[in-house]
Scaffold this motif. Sequence first.
Motif, PDB file in Angstrom:
ATOM      1  N   SER A  31      45.878  23.105  36.397  1.00 47.91           N
ATOM      2  CA  SER A  31      46.521  24.412  36.521  1.00 47.91           C
ATOM      3  C   SER A  31      46.020  25.374  35.453  1.00 47.91           C
ATOM      4  O   SER A  31      45.721  26.545  35.736  1.00 47.91           O
ATOM      5  N   LEU A  32      45.926  24.883  34.231  1.00 44.34           N
ATOM      6  CA  LEU A  32      45.477  25.745  33.135  1.00 44.34           C
ATOM      7  C   LEU A  32      44.012  26.116  33.305  1.00 44.34           C
ATOM      8  O   LEU A  32      43.612  27.249  33.012  1.00 44.34           O
ATOM      9  N   GLU A  33      43.199  25.178  33.786  1.00 42.88           N
ATOM     10  CA  GLU A  33      41.798  25.508  34.019  1.00 42.88           C
ATOM     11  C   GLU A  33      41.666  26.486  35.185  1.00 42.88           C
ATOM     12  O   GLU A  33      40.831  27.395  35.142  1.00 42.88           O
ATOM     13  N   SER A  34      42.487  26.334  36.206  1.00 43.56           N
ATOM     14  CA  SER A  34      42.472  27.279  37.323  1.00 43.56           C
ATOM     15  C   SER A  34      42.913  28.660  36.860  1.00 43.56           C
ATOM     16  O   SER A  34      42.360  29.679  37.293  1.00 43.56           O
ATOM     17  N   PHE A  35      43.914  28.705  35.979  1.00 37.92           N
ATOM     18  CA  PHE A  35      44.349  29.985  35.419  1.00 37.92           C
ATOM     19  C   PHE A  35      43.195  30.679  34.715  1.00 37.92           C
ATOM     20  O   PHE A  35      42.949  31.881  34.911  1.00 37.92           O
ATOM     21  N   ASP A  36      42.476  29.934  33.888  1.00 37.27           N
ATOM     22  CA  ASP A  36      41.337  30.515  33.184  1.00 37.27           C
ATOM     23  C   ASP A  36      40.329  31.110  34.154  1.00 37.27           C
ATOM     24  O   ASP A  36      39.765  32.182  33.917  1.00 37.27           O
ATOM     25  N   PHE A  37      40.095  30.415  35.255  1.00 37.01           N
ATOM     26  CA  PHE A  37      39.081  30.860  36.206  1.00 37.01           C
ATOM     27  C   PHE A  37      39.585  32.042  37.038  1.00 37.01           C
ATOM     28  O   PHE A  37      38.865  33.014  37.245  1.00 37.01           O
ATOM     29  N   TYR A  38      40.834  31.974  37.512  1.00 34.72           N
ATOM     30  CA  TYR A  38      41.358  33.007  38.400  1.00 34.72           C
ATOM     31  C   TYR A  38      41.649  34.311  37.675  1.00 34.72           C
ATOM     32  O   TYR A  38      41.586  35.384  38.284  1.00 34.72           O
ATOM     33  N   VAL A  39      41.994  34.248  36.413  1.00 39.02           N
ATOM     34  CA  VAL A  39      42.359  35.469  35.715  1.00 39.02           C
ATOM     35  C   VAL A  39      41.183  36.433  35.678  1.00 39.02           C
ATOM     36  O   VAL A  39      41.354  37.656  35.676  1.00 39.02           O
ATOM     37  N   PHE A  40      39.969  35.905  35.675  1.00 34.72           N
ATOM     38  CA  PHE A  40      38.795  36.770  35.711  1.00 34.72           C
ATOM     39  C   PHE A  40      38.741  37.541  37.022  1.00 34.72           C
ATOM     40  O   PHE A  40      38.407  38.737  37.050  1.00 34.72           O
ATOM     41  N   ALA A  41      39.074  36.866  38.138  1.00 28.24           N
ATOM     42  CA  ALA A  41      39.017  37.522  39.441  1.00 28.24           C
ATOM     43  C   ALA A  41      40.007  38.680  39.519  1.00 28.24           C
ATOM     44  O   ALA A  41      39.704  39.722  40.119  1.00 28.24           O
ATOM     45  N   TYR A  42      41.184  38.519  38.918  1.00 30.38           N
ATOM     46  CA  TYR A  42      42.180  39.590  38.960  1.00 30.38           C
ATOM     47  C   TYR A  42      41.746  40.806  38.148  1.00 30.38           C
ATOM     48  O   TYR A  42      42.006  41.944  38.520  1.00 30.38           O
ATOM     49  N   PHE A  43      41.099  40.577  37.016  1.00 26.50           N
ATOM     50  CA  PHE A  43      40.752  41.668  36.119  1.00 26.50           C
ATOM     51  C   PHE A  43      39.324  42.174  36.303  1.00 26.50           C
ATOM     52  O   PHE A  43      38.959  43.188  35.732  1.00 26.50           O
ATOM     53  N   ALA A  44      38.513  41.476  37.101  1.00 31.93           N
ATOM     54  CA  ALA A  44      37.094  41.830  37.206  1.00 31.93           C
ATOM     55  C   ALA A  44      36.893  43.263  37.702  1.00 31.93           C
ATOM     56  O   ALA A  44      36.144  44.040  37.100  1.00 31.93           O
ATOM     57  N   ALA A  45      37.545  43.598  38.816  1.00 32.93           N
ATOM     58  CA  ALA A  45      37.352  44.929  39.383  1.00 32.93           C
ATOM     59  C   ALA A  45      37.832  46.015  38.430  1.00 32.93           C
ATOM     60  O   ALA A  45      37.323  47.135  38.437  1.00 32.93           O
ATOM     61  N   PHE A  46      38.802  45.666  37.584  1.00 32.91           N
ATOM     62  CA  PHE A  46      39.390  46.663  36.691  1.00 32.91           C
ATOM     63  C   PHE A  46      38.533  46.927  35.459  1.00 32.91           C
ATOM     64  O   PHE A  46      38.347  48.071  35.059  1.00 32.91           O
ATOM     65  N   PHE A  47      38.005  45.854  34.839  1.00 35.15           N
ATOM     66  CA  PHE A  47      37.357  46.080  33.547  1.00 35.15           C
ATOM     67  C   PHE A  47      35.873  45.756  33.511  1.00 35.15           C
ATOM     68  O   PHE A  47      35.120  46.341  32.728  1.00 35.15           O
ATOM     69  N   VAL A  48      35.397  44.821  34.332  1.00 35.75           N
ATOM     70  CA  VAL A  48      34.012  44.368  34.198  1.00 35.75           C
ATOM     71  C   VAL A  48      33.025  45.497  34.466  1.00 35.75           C
ATOM     72  O   VAL A  48      32.120  45.757  33.679  1.00 35.75           O
ATOM     73  N   GLY A  49      33.189  46.179  35.603  1.00 32.29           N
ATOM     74  CA  GLY A  49      32.270  47.256  35.937  1.00 32.29           C
ATOM     75  C   GLY A  49      32.264  48.381  34.919  1.00 32.29           C
ATOM     76  O   GLY A  49      31.222  48.702  34.331  1.00 32.29           O
ATOM     77  N   PRO A  50      33.419  49.033  34.660  1.00 31.94           N
ATOM     78  CA  PRO A  50      33.437  50.158  33.723  1.00 31.94           C
ATOM     79  C   PRO A  50      33.057  49.797  32.292  1.00 31.94           C
ATOM     80  O   PRO A  50      32.431  50.610  31.602  1.00 31.94           O
TER      81      PRO A  50
END
Length: 437
Positions: A31-50
Amino acid sequence: MPVTTAPPAPAPQPTASPARRVAWASMVGTSLESFDFYVFAYFAAFFVGPLFFDPLGDVGKTFAAFSTIALAFVVRPIGAAIFGHMGDRLGRRATLLWTVGIMGVATGLIGVLPTYDQAGWIGAVLLIVLRIAQGLSLGGEWGGSILLATEHSGPVKRAFYAAIPQLGSPVGSILSATVFIVMTVVLPAEELAAWGWRIPFLLAFPLLLVSLYLRWSIDETPVFEHVVAEGRRDRIPFVTMFAQRPAAVAIAIGAALLGIGSYSLMNTYTINYGAEQLGFSFQSLLIATTIGALLQLVTIPLFGRWATRIGSAKVVAWGALGTLLIAFPMYWLLQFATFPILIATMIIGGILPTMSWAALGGLMNDLFPDHFRYSALSIAYAIAATVSGFVPLVTFELGTSTDFAWWHPGVVLVVLSAITLVSAWAAARRRPEPEEG
């Protein structure tokens, strides 16, 4: 002169309590490893590009942001081969310490990366390196967590304990979604963009300590200890796997497609389709998917219990058959765009594929001998996950070519269900691999 041989080592006889403790500890770590992986997907569109790819322009930075998500899926089979080899040579427990350690460190370091304004392209390059590390780590996680649970249990309850680590994916998804919601509510958009986005990634460091403690406190599996004691470790398990069980590998990949691919279809594509084509609000879609994830916390153990009674392959098959039958009616109803129908779609469309997901670990466990089982589970699952990563894109292309006809997602779901149904039928006809020793 008579030849005497040493009696074979007795088969391990684990008690229920340690098996249960190991299974739940494995689930928490996953669960904790999945959290680490999924949290990137939630924030990617918001912060990665800009923040990291801004000079590429609006289209370019958005494409780069989503490419960093895809990158981790593409390298997953490589990680499966690496950590599968380690799991069959060095042990399940030691390998899982490596996978969770790499994932936790990589996720935490994303939270301290310099942005383009601070260090130019250095931050973007480092981000890509860390995403590769995350993908490699996740490639070796699933197979090891399943084996840690099943190889500490007796054969009677093995199918149930194989289902418990499957809870890690919905738990990790729920945790990451919760963090995303809390962050967007608590912090203004400017502060979230300036520094707040780092907080979810920095949470990986304390969570890493919890994961390492849980896995450090677990003994190596009795099954692997017997493999070592009897000198049955393969020099290159990856090669042995394809040489001895090529058909089983193909069956395992096919059996995994519905459980993984339906998640990509329902939780990624259907959300976008529901918002842009059917007129649902983002809040309604988020509520519906969260209800579906919460329901899995109940249904996964129940389906795991059912698998102990009729067999894992049969549960996977029933889930695939049920999904096959409701695919088109479900998407036909969804076009009426009412919130109750949306909730019903996410529940029904979640329960039936969850059957195939819950029993997947038990099915795969029965397909392969113990001396290359880590490699086989990891590689088969990683290949299925990589293929499933393209499900939203394929469905979108089908939608554009049919003017988004109501049935176009149903076609994809039917194909996934049919492949898994045939694979589960083939798995049910094979005798479970015995564990020597």
